[in-house]
Design a protein around this motif. Structure first.
Motif: not given
Lengths: 284, 551
Positions: A25-26, A29-30, B143, B146, B150, B340, B406-408
């Motif tokens: 997902s990073a 969606f990143g 955001d 997804t 999560f 994120h 989500h996290i980025s």
């Protein structure tokens, strides 16, 4: 506490899934920055160099990244590889417009509109914008009129742009511009702020003093907090050499500020306004 | 076995559904079928809630009429709003409602109820009258879209929080989405799976608001106000919910209780000073009389998460163009997504430069923090809450909270931030009385685990106090102090010292129009409308103009 083997395996699987999903997902969606996405697209292109879709997609990314030359190169490459999609033709016109190559943009959008796109409102708008930049104001007006008449949900920005074209075509044509504003107000709501502001500007610029003052009064009556409008009106009155009325308006501004709730009185915007009032009073 | 029990439940539900509606004074009351012939695929969800109205939207699989039955008692939905137009995209406005009141509702068509909650979980609580100071809770989701585990964990953590919290249990007055509600491109299908399928329980009892995110913008076109984002949401263009009419759903504002919320489009719409969105926001914020001002837009003014506010144009433009104007007019809280992560600032003002130019010094010492506690954690049990009052109306907290799905990562080292976390979560804003005539705005970051990893409070004094010092001045010609007036309910009395002689008095109304002339020292104003006037007093020695309020 203990785990059965199956549970433990499930736990490990779950943990692995979470880790994998986090990584995936990073990536998916990143969208951290466009550069990363462009690099990713470049990698995909290196693996499938004949895929016109990838060039088109990278072109879009370059366009968003304000790298118009590279975007155009990708669009043309996509076309040379067989992309006949209408959307590509539109993007070529759009990126030419954004890059300031208005002749090329016009050529592209014209061919786009000729191929089953004559009713495409978005394309007609782009055509009007290109024609405007080329100084073909009458044609631009004609195209934009179509946009105004056919767009499902107009924005105030559309009406304002249409006004700009009207005045570019003939800067004395305030009447037509005002008509456009009035029709916009009917379409978008009678109190749409940016249209009412433009109406004020048009009235002032065309020397319709009493109507301009009426327009200031409209704002004064329509709004709950009037201190800023009183000051703006006073500035205009001072500009047209009507000092006594300007003073009255400034006094009303000051009175309104005095009566404001305490929570507003020390806001920077109000402190600045008080200084402006004081300064204008001193000039009158 | 499972199927059988499901069938029984369904039958019970159906019977219960119609037993409820049988008491309603509505067309559907007499029509009873075993199963709805039309399936609700989306919603219902609530839009543009005001003190007296709300819009109910839903989607069906086949075109049919639109009916909303509603009432103040669950078993007696005696009112209905109907549209006979056959459509799959239903949008029904309920109007004439009472402020701050709970209305249960169900949705259907001309012949049957299609969706309802027998347990009473489908309702709208109308907004309080603007200016009301009462408890308000907003769920802030950045955001999220997804559609993955999560996102559900973050959602469930909030649901658990609100269902178990000690005060105002179960109450969510509004949902504030910060954009990027459905990845990757904001299509209708993606909105279904990442938005409606996730939050359906909350959508049927809490009004959802949003700002446009860049991923929503892949499918939506702000220039034409078209695409899924604009189709799904119905936002006020004509100030239907308070504020200033923008004429567009791309940017708008609304009032809820004593909060003014401004939603900006930081993606498609021009962010330039003097352009329509800026002019609108300026007029809007300078026209509000609400106690709290909350602003949301997608691209963060300050972030070192997956986006960098030092180098990305939209972020820079929002910070440099909009922040000075919003801060000068009293913004309290700015909510952003895009990165994120969770990044929460100190209590700051006037920082429009790069991250490394931020100064923790107080603004009075040339820095960027406000008040004695501005450079602290903002916690009541820590360095102390952030403080706003009439003498010090500056200061705002900026939160980038884009980790609801989500996290980025990122450097997460923006100097303006008290805390930066690469963790999943959403925020809750709660406004409550402080017991001293003021209010607290409490913000909590709720992790997907349920842990509250950050929290802070902005205290604002004087929320409920009317300022008695705002009496009109009873003095004209201050430099000479020779002419005085007293404005009463019926009479305006002018007094002056012996050396002065009154020649004439003119009274102008609130738009500067002459409405009364007199040569008397006592003027009957009993028939004049209440409000502010300008009074021009001419004596043998000069002319004085001053404002006066006729009560």
């Amino acid at each position: 506490m203990f785990y059965k083997k199956g549970n433990m395996q499930n736990g490990i699987k779950k943990a692995l899934f979470i880790v994998m999903f986090s990584l995936l997902s990073a990536q998916v969606f990143g969208h951290g920055d466009l550069t990363k996405r462009i690099n990713e697209k470049t990698r995909e292109i290196s693996e499938s160099p004949k895929d016109f879709r990838l060039y088109y997609e990278r072109g879009l990314l370059y366009q968003q990244h304000i790298e118009y030359t590279k975007a155009q190169e990708d669009y043309l490459k996509s076309r040379s590889l067989g992309n006949t999609d209408k959307a590509l033709q539109y993007r070529i016109a759009e990126v030419n417009y954004l890059a300031g190559d208005y002749n090329a943009a016009l050529k592209s959008i014209t061919s786009y509109l000729e191929v089953d796109g004559s009713s495409d409102v978005k394309a007609k708008k782009l055509e009007a914008q290109i024609l405007f930049e080329l100084g073909a104001y009458k044609k631009s007006l004609y195209a934009y009129r179509y946009v105004i008449d056919n767009m499902r949900d107009l924005r105030p920005e559309d009406i304002l742009e249409y006004c700009d074209i009207i005045l570019a075509e003939n800067d004395k044509n305030q009447v037509a511009a005002l008509d456009a504003i009035e029709s916009g107000l009917k379409l978008l709501g009678p109190n749409t702020l940016s249209l009412q502001l433009r109406k004020l500007d048009l009235l002032k610029n065309s020397g319709q003093i009493e109507k301009a003052l009426d327009q200031y009064n409209y704002f004064l009556l329509e709004y709950d907090r009037r201190e800023f409008w009183y000051y703006k009106k006073a500035m205009y009155l001072a500009e047209i050499n009507r000092p006594k009325e300007a003073i009255i308006s400034l006094k009303l501004a000051t009175g309104t500020i005095d009566r404001l709730d305490m929570k507003f009185k020390n806001m920077n915007a109000i402190l600045k306004l008080k200084e402006q009032i004081k300064s204008l009073e001193a000039q009158l | 076995m499972i199927k059988k029990s499901t069938l029984i439940l369904l039958m019970l539900f159906t019977v219960n559904s119609f037993s409820q509606t049988a008491t309603a004074d509505s067309p559907i009351a007499t029509s009873i079928k075993n199963t709805p012939s039309v399936v609700v695929e989306r919603g219902p969800y609530l839009q543009t809630g005001t003190p007296t109205s709300v819009i109910v939207k839903w989607r069906t699989d086949t075109a049919t009429e639109s009916v909303v039955n509603y009432g103040k008692e669950l078993g007696s939905l005696t009112k209905n709003e109907t549209s006979k137009v056959l459509t799959t995209e239903h949008e029904v406005a309920l109007s004439g409602l009472t402020p701050n009141t709970k209305y249960y509702f169900n949705i259907g068509n001309a012949t049957e109820v299609l969706s309802e909650s027998v347990s009473g979980d489908m309702y709208v609580i109308t907004a309080p009258t603007p200016g009301t100071d009462q408890f308000v809770r907003a769920w802030i989701i950045g955001d999220p879209g997804t559609a993955n585990a999560f996102q559900r964990q973050v959602r469930d953590a909030y649901y658990n929080y609100v269902d178990t919290t000690a005060t105002n249990t179960g109450k969510t007055d509004m949902m504030l989405f910060l954009g990027d509600n459905a990845y990757s491109t904001g299509t209708d299908e993606e909105y279904q799976s990442a938005f409606f399928d996730i939050y359906y329980e909350m959508f049927k009892k809490s009004v959802a608001w949003s700002c446009l995110g860049n991923h929503d913008a892949y499918s939506a076109d702000s220039a034409t106000q078209s695409g899924p984002y604009y189709d799904i949401f119905t936002f006020p263009k004509e100030a239907e919910a308070g504020g200033t009419p923008s004429g567009t759903e791309a940017y708008f504002s609304f009032d809820y209780a004593n909060i003014h919320v401004i939603s900006l489009d930081s993606h498609h719409t021009s962010r330039a000073i003097g352009d329509p969105m800026y002019n609108w926001a300026l007029s809007d914020i300078q026209n509000t009389t609400q106690d709290w001002i909350v602003v949301l837009f997608h691209h963060p003014a300050y972030s070192k998460g997956s986006h960098d506010s030092d180098i990305e144009d939209r972020l820079i433009e929002m910070r440099e163009n909009f922040m000075p104007m919003l801060e000068a007019n009293g913004v309290d809280l700015v909510l952003n997504g895009h990165s994120h992560s969770y990044e929460r600032s100190y209590f700051i003002n006037g920082h429009q430069g790069l991250a490394n130019t931020f100064s923790l010094e107080e603004i009075t010492n040339g820095g960027n923090t406000v008040g004695a506690t501005g450079k602290g954690d903002g916690k009541e049990d820590g360095d102390g809450v952030y403080q706003k009052d009439s003498a010090q109306p500056e200061g705002a907290v900026y939160i980038t909270t884009g980790s609801a799905g989500h996290i980025s990562g990122g450097d997460l080292n923006h100097q303006a931030m008290y805390i930066s976390l690469n963790k999943l979560g959403s925020c809750v804003m709660e406004i409550e009385d402080d017991g001293n005539g003021g209010q607290n705005m409490v913000i909590k970051f709720i992790r997907e685990t349920g842990e509250i990893e950050d929290y802070f409070t902005i205290n604002k004094t004087g929320v409920t106090i009317t300022d008695d010092a705002n009496e009109p001045k009873a003095e004209v010609g201050a430099e000479s102090k020779k002419v005085l007036y007293v404005a009463g309910h019926d009479l305006l009395t002018i007094t002056m010292d012996r050396n002065e002689r009154l020649k004439k008095v003119k009274i102008y109304n609130n738009i500067g129009k002459l409405v009364k002339k007199s040569r008397k020292k006592t003027i009957d104003v009993s028939k004049m409308p209440k409000g502010m006037y300008a009074i021009e007093i001419t004596t043998k020695n000069g002319t004085y103009i001053e404002s006066v309020t006729i009560e």
